[in-house]
Scaffold this active site. Structure first.
Site, PDB file in Angstrom:
ATOM      1  N   HIS A  73       0.868  -1.060   0.044  1.00 44.15           N
ATOM      2  CA  HIS A  73      -0.225   0.012  -0.089  1.00 44.15           C
ATOM      3  C   HIS A  73       0.956   1.169  -0.040  1.00 44.15           C
ATOM      4  CE1 HIS A  73      -4.271  -1.622   1.337  1.00 44.15           C
ATOM      5  NE2 HIS A  73      -3.541  -2.395   0.336  1.00 44.15           N
ATOM      6  N   ASN A 101      -7.327   1.825   3.364  1.00 47.24           N
ATOM      7  CA  ASN A 101      -6.475   1.621   4.680  1.00 47.24           C
ATOM      8  C   ASN A 101      -7.046   1.825   5.876  1.00 47.24           C
ATOM      9  OD1 ASN A 101      -3.905   1.609   2.850  1.00 47.24           O
ATOM     10  ND2 ASN A 101      -3.787   3.687   2.798  1.00 47.24           N
TER      11      ASN A 101
END
Ligand code: HEM
Ligand SMILES: *[C@@H]1O[C@H](CO)[C@@H](O)[C@H](O)[C@H]1NC(C)=O
Length: 325
Positions: A73, A101
């Site tokens: 990420h 997230n």
């Protein structure tokens, strides 16, 4: 009328070349990374990170998986630049609150603890982005996966982008064509995508991300769906966890692909890799050739780790991974 002197025309050509390189470079290699980048300035770096990850994984096996995901990420949002590590402030919105997230990416304290150890030995020298790259490698290896030498020399961002995190990271409902194009946007091939998805041989997912799959999809193994439904009700229990891989939930192996062959992919996006499309043959190969999976995974991890902010972006070596200097 062209009145360039020789030196100014040389300068103009060089300037033009720089612009062309910057444009061609895009999000890719602005500088060259090298495994020995800190060999003189922080010779114990690899040992310090390894020790930190070993202790975190000993406390909780899942942490190896969580740090691997954090690295993914980070890299998919303006390159591997530690941008995911920045905390929000009253005047700054970072990536931690982005859809993919929020209440999902975990392990920030582990990176903080390793960074503190690194700073104690090598002050203001090693970027948070490089620490995360090494920690992800160690997480994989500590759970039984391969190891490799990690190219280093990344710098930390002074910014983050919540919108780029929302735009660039694939969701669990993604189709195969979406997955291929989102990885393609990062310069990663379909093969890289399929190999990197093997990361889902470790770790857990929350019920909310696989509920519709286990209740409504036609290509899900019935006994597997029944097993998952026991802890993921039709409504409620959104955050209940299930392992991606039933047999070896904390073992980094090729069971992910063997599961896909039996329609036991946990996420819709997982099963898309084996649902009559272009990746079926590769999934079969990975399912019966663990060495091939290992080597393709390593190749793709290094490729993903080479994603860097565009040339000309202001960067630094952050002292505290949570805030810009
Ligand atoms: C192909 C597209 C991908 C999608 C749609 C996807 C989606 C997801 C989702 C929804 C979760 C569960 C998060 C949660 O429940 O909080 C997850 C977990 C995870 N993902 Fe992915 N992912 C993808 C690719 C990757 C890649 C490329 C990696 C690393 C190389 C990766 C590593 C992980 C790991 C290790 C976990 C478990 C994390 C933990 O237990 O804390 N994923 N992913
Ligand atoms: C579904 O899972 C069962 C039990 O693990 C297995 O025996 C069966 O072959 C699977 N079905 C399919 C279609 O792969």
């Amino acid at each position: 009328m062209a009145t360039f002197t020789r030196s100014s025309s040389t300068a103009a050509v060089l300037a033009l070349a720089a612009v062309v390189l910057a444009v061609l470079g895009g999000a890719v290699e602005a500088q060259q990374l090298a495994p020995n980048f800190y060999s003189r300035t922080c010779p114990n770096l690899a040992r310090i990170v390894r020790r930190g990850m070993a202790s975190a994984v000993q406390k909780e096996r899942r942490m190896g998986a969580s740090i691997l995901r954090m690295f993914f990420h980070d890299c998919f949002v303006n390159g591997c630049d530690g941008s995911i590590l920045l905390d929000d402030t009253s005047t700054f919105t970072g990536e931690k609150g982005a859809g993919p997230n929020a209440n999902s990416v975990r392990g920030f304290e582990v990176i903080d603890a390793i960074k503190a150890q690194v700073e104690a030995s090598c002050t203001a020298t090693v970027s948070c982005a490089d620490i995360l790259a090494l920690a992800a490698r160690d997480g994989v290896n500590l759970l039984g996966g391969p190891t490799w030498s990690v190219p280093l020399g990344r710098k930390d961002s002074r910014t983050a982008s919540q919108s780029a995190a929302n735009d660039n990271l694939p969701g669990p409902g993604s189709s195969l064509s979406t997955l291929i194009s989102m990885f393609g946007n990062q310069g990663l091939s379909a093969r890289d995508m399929t190999a990197l998805s093997g990361a889902h041989t470790i770790g857990r997912s929350q019920c909310q991300f696989f509920r519709s799959r286990i209740y409504t999809e036609p290509n899900v193994n019935a006994s597997f769906a029944a097993l998952r439904q026991r802890t993921c009700p039709r409504s409620g229990g959104d955050a209940n966890l299930a392992p991606f891989d039933v047999q070896t939930p904390d073992g980094f192996d090729n069971a992910y692909y063997q599961n896909l062959l039996q329609q036991k992919g946990l996420l819709h996006s997982d099963q898309e890799l084996f649902n009559g499309g272009s990746q079926d043959a590769l999934v079969r190969q990975y399912s019966n050739n663990p060495a091939l999976f290992s080597s393709d995974f390593v190749t793709a991890m290094i490729k993903m780790g080479n994603l860097l902010p565009s040339a000309g972006t202001r960067t630094e070596v952050r002292l505290n991974c949570r805030k810009v200097n």
